[in-house]
Design an enzyme around this catalytic site. Structure first.
Site, PDB file in Angstrom:
ATOM      1  N   ASP A 291      36.848  32.933  37.963  1.00  0.00           N
ATOM      2  CA  ASP A 291      38.230  33.177  36.729  1.00  0.00           C
ATOM      3  C   ASP A 291      38.348  33.258  35.340  1.00  0.00           C
ATOM      4  O   ASP A 291      39.021  32.111  35.178  1.00  0.00           O
ATOM      5  CB  ASP A 291      39.203  33.507  37.962  1.00  0.00           C
ATOM      6  CG  ASP A 291      40.637  34.750  37.460  1.00  0.00           C
ATOM      7  OD1 ASP A 291      40.782  34.859  36.343  1.00  0.00           O
ATOM      8  OD2 ASP A 291      41.664  34.390  38.762  1.00  0.00           O
TER       9      ASP A 291
ATOM     10  N   LYS B 202      45.624  42.232  32.649  1.00  0.00           N
ATOM     11  CA  LYS B 202      46.290  41.018  31.728  1.00  0.00           C
ATOM     12  C   LYS B 202      44.949  41.629  29.770  1.00  0.00           C
ATOM     13  O   LYS B 202      46.018  42.470  29.465  1.00  0.00           O
ATOM     14  CB  LYS B 202      45.792  39.724  31.403  1.00  0.00           C
ATOM     15  CG  LYS B 202      45.737  39.663  33.464  1.00  0.00           C
ATOM     16  CD  LYS B 202      47.694  39.449  33.432  1.00  0.00           C
ATOM     17  CE  LYS B 202      47.537  39.255  34.681  1.00  0.00           C
ATOM     18  NZ  LYS B 202      47.177  38.353  35.836  1.00  0.00           N
TER      19      LYS B 202
ATOM     20  N   ARG C 138      33.285  58.340  43.373  1.00  0.00           N
ATOM     21  CA  ARG C 138      32.857  56.931  44.079  1.00  0.00           C
ATOM     22  C   ARG C 138      31.622  56.503  43.481  1.00  0.00           C
ATOM     23  O   ARG C 138      32.319  54.649  43.108  1.00  0.00           O
ATOM     24  CB  ARG C 138      33.825  57.524  45.437  1.00  0.00           C
ATOM     25  CG  ARG C 138      33.195  55.927  45.823  1.00  0.00           C
ATOM     26  CD  ARG C 138      34.351  56.124  47.767  1.00  0.00           C
ATOM     27  NE  ARG C 138      34.272  56.592  47.854  1.00  0.00           N
ATOM     28  CZ  ARG C 138      32.792  57.444  48.969  1.00  0.00           C
ATOM     29  NH1 ARG C 138      31.327  56.714  47.942  1.00  0.00           N
ATOM     30  NH2 ARG C 138      32.707  58.739  49.554  1.00  0.00           N
TER      31      ARG C 138
ATOM     32  N   TYR D 194      44.951  31.088  40.951  1.00  0.00           N
ATOM     33  CA  TYR D 194      46.371  32.334  41.039  1.00  0.00           C
ATOM     34  C   TYR D 194      46.573  31.958  42.061  1.00  0.00           C
ATOM     35  O   TYR D 194      46.293  32.702  43.219  1.00  0.00           O
ATOM     36  CB  TYR D 194      45.557  33.995  40.260  1.00  0.00           C
ATOM     37  CG  TYR D 194      46.710  34.391  40.263  1.00  0.00           C
ATOM     38  CD1 TYR D 194      47.554  35.245  39.586  1.00  0.00           C
ATOM     39  CD2 TYR D 194      46.164  36.223  41.300  1.00  0.00           C
ATOM     40  CE1 TYR D 194      48.586  36.346  39.132  1.00  0.00           C
ATOM     41  CE2 TYR D 194      47.138  36.779  41.033  1.00  0.00           C
ATOM     42  CZ  TYR D 194      47.553  36.637  40.563  1.00  0.00           C
ATOM     43  OH  TYR D 194      48.898  38.128  40.144  1.00  0.00           O
TER      44      TYR D 194
HETATM   45  C1  LIG Z   1      46.553  38.558  36.999  1.00  0.00           C
HETATM   46  C2  LIG Z   1      45.796  37.500  37.838  1.00  0.00           C
HETATM   47  C3  LIG Z   1      44.655  37.756  38.428  1.00  0.00           C
HETATM   48  C4  LIG Z   1      44.757  39.384  39.384  1.00  0.00           C
HETATM   49  O1  LIG Z   1      44.953  40.062  38.724  1.00  0.00           O
HETATM   50  P1  LIG Z   1      45.430  41.863  39.223  1.00  0.00           P
HETATM   51  O2  LIG Z   1      45.034  42.664  37.721  1.00  0.00           O
HETATM   52  O3  LIG Z   1      47.241  41.344  39.148  1.00  0.00           O
HETATM   53  O4  LIG Z   1      45.212  42.239  40.323  1.00  0.00           O
HETATM   54  C5  LIG Z   1      43.674  36.878  38.935  1.00  0.00           C
HETATM   55  N1  LIG Z   1      43.888  35.757  38.530  1.00  0.00           N
HETATM   56  C6  LIG Z   1      44.167  35.543  37.406  1.00  0.00           C
HETATM   57  C7  LIG Z   1      44.081  34.381  36.412  1.00  0.00           C
HETATM   58  C8  LIG Z   1      45.465  36.600  36.781  1.00  0.00           C
HETATM   59  O5  LIG Z   1      46.342  35.906  36.210  1.00  0.00           O
END
Ligand SMILES: *Cc1c(COP(=O)(O)O)cnc(C)c1O
Length: 398
Positions: free
Chosen positions: A174, A198, A48, A100
């Site tokens: 982000d 992603k 952890r 998002y």
């Molecule tokens: C998918 C996504 C997230 C969240 O990510 P997860 O791995 O699904 O929790 C946050 N911001 C954007 C722009 C995303 O496309």
């Protein structure tokens, strides 16, 4: 001066200090590490708090993200959870109005419980950002381009204003849509995070998130929260993400070139296409003033919800699914799928077209993708073939 290595090179070159010189970083699938003595903890004691495979991943990510410190956690939303824990009860927070869906959900939840005081504004309008910021603003959440509306913010302008006037407001960006290949946001903001589910991983087989910062204080606080809450990325997922990262550059290059071909083709048929690589995008100049490319997610409108449904369901090579960034091409109708949780009034307020189709382009052959989409457009009635020419149907009258 030594020339800086390109990211194309850096994503594949990793140094690990393995005792046997393994050419691929080994997987430490262990939760505990024995201590030399009762008082000598050694570098690792409990996964952890730290694990060599996760450390390997985080150092590789720091190189790619041009960051002093990077943390790998269990998902993109996990990043947001960790970052919002930097705030104190009732702190004022500004967020974009087209972030998002999951980000919107968590921030509005925290607002409802009184954990934060949230102001949601159109961050594509730098003037509005300036007038909303105050000495009370503790954090600002930005994202660009958004998806599926592909709205773009003027990050350099907002960043300059923040640094000059509100240096104590923590700025968070982000960067999931552009990836570190197209943008290094730490030039502009205090904290960068990305859903590694992603592009970074690219194969839709793990969930992961990464947080990066150049601030010593913030990295100490972030580490404290990750260790305290136990959301550090598991060793096996760290190992898989290390593997996925190696092909980030070559995957992204193909995905983007496919996206450019598909969007040009759709636009030439007369569809309204949202993609920052098209000169018709209203913020084409702004986007390209600070990004090195356009990404591989775009959306387009047909003017008919029924026809959009038929197009989405009629493709063979595009998987009908949420998410993006994988090697396979995906297609979706956000209003029915990823954004269905946003109520119709809010969608209407944000001028969210209900017929919108989102396409996330993979690494397949571009001609195959265009042919598949063409057949689906023909079968749906969105276009017709007359004397060998493709003509868009006027669906607004239906
Ligand atoms: C998918 C996504 C997230 C969240 O990510 P997860 O791995 O699904 O929790 C946050 N911001 C954007 C722009 C995303 O496309």
């Amino acid at each position: 001066m030594v020339k800086e290595l390109s990211l194309d090179t850096l994503v594949v070159s990793s140094n690990n200090n393995d005792q046997h010189n393994a050419s691929v970083a080994p997987l430490y699938q262990t939760t505990t590490f024995k201590q030399k003595s009762v008082s000598d903890l050694g570098e690792y004691d409990y996964t952890r708090s730290g694990n060599p495979t996760r450390t390997q991943l985080e150092s590789q990510l720091s190189i790619i993200m041009k960051a002093e410190k990077t943390f790998a956690v269990t998902s993109g939303m996990g990043c947001l959870d960790v970052i919002t824990r930097l705030l104190k009860p009732g702190d004022e927070v500004i967020a974009g109005d087209d972030l998002y869906g999951g980000t919107h959900r968590l921030l509005t939840f925290l607002n409802k419980t009184g954990a934060i005081k949230l102001k949601i504004i159109d961050t594509t309008n730098p003037q509005l950002v300036k007038s909303t910021l105050s000495q009370n603003t503790k954090m600002i959440f930005l994202e660009s381009p958004t998806n599926p509306l592909i709205k773009v913010i003027d990050l350099p302008k907002i960043s300059e204003f923040l640094k000059t006037n509100y240096p104590n407001c923590i700025s968070v960006f982000d960067n999931t849509m552009m990836s570190p290949l197209l943008l290094s946001p730490l030039k502009y903001v205090d904290i960068q995070y990305e859903s590694a589910t992603k592009y970074l991983n690219g194969h839709h087989d793990i969930m992961a998130g990464v947080i990066a910062t150049n601030s010593k204080k913030l990295s100490q606080d972030l580490f404290f929260i990750i260790n305290a809450t136990g959301c550090g990325l598991a060793p096996f997922d760290s190992w898989l993400l290390l593997r996925g990262l190696k092909t980030l550059s070559i995957r992204f290059e193909r995905q983007q070139s496919n996206a450019i071909k598909l969007t040009n083709w759709l636009e030439s048929l007369g569809f309204k296409v949202n993609y920052p690589g098209l000169k018709s995008h209203p913020q084409y100049q702004v986007h390209n003033s600070y990004n090195k490319g356009f990404g591989a997610v775009f959306s387009f409108e047909t003017k008919s919800i029924k026809t959009s449904e038929r197009i989405v369901e009629g493709t063979k090579l595009f998987g009908v699914t949420v998410s993006f960034g994988a090697v396979n091409s995906l297609i979706s109708m956000p209003c029915r799928m990823s954004h269905a949780s946003i109520d119709p009034e809010t969608r209407a307020e944000r001028e969210f077209p209900e017929d919108l189709i989102r396409v996330c382009v993979g690494i397949e052959d571009s001609d195959d993708l265009i042919e598949d989409l063409k057949q689906s457009l023909l079968n749906s009635g969105a276009i017709r073939e007359i004397n060998g020419k493709l003509i868009r149907s006027d669906l607004s009258k239906l």
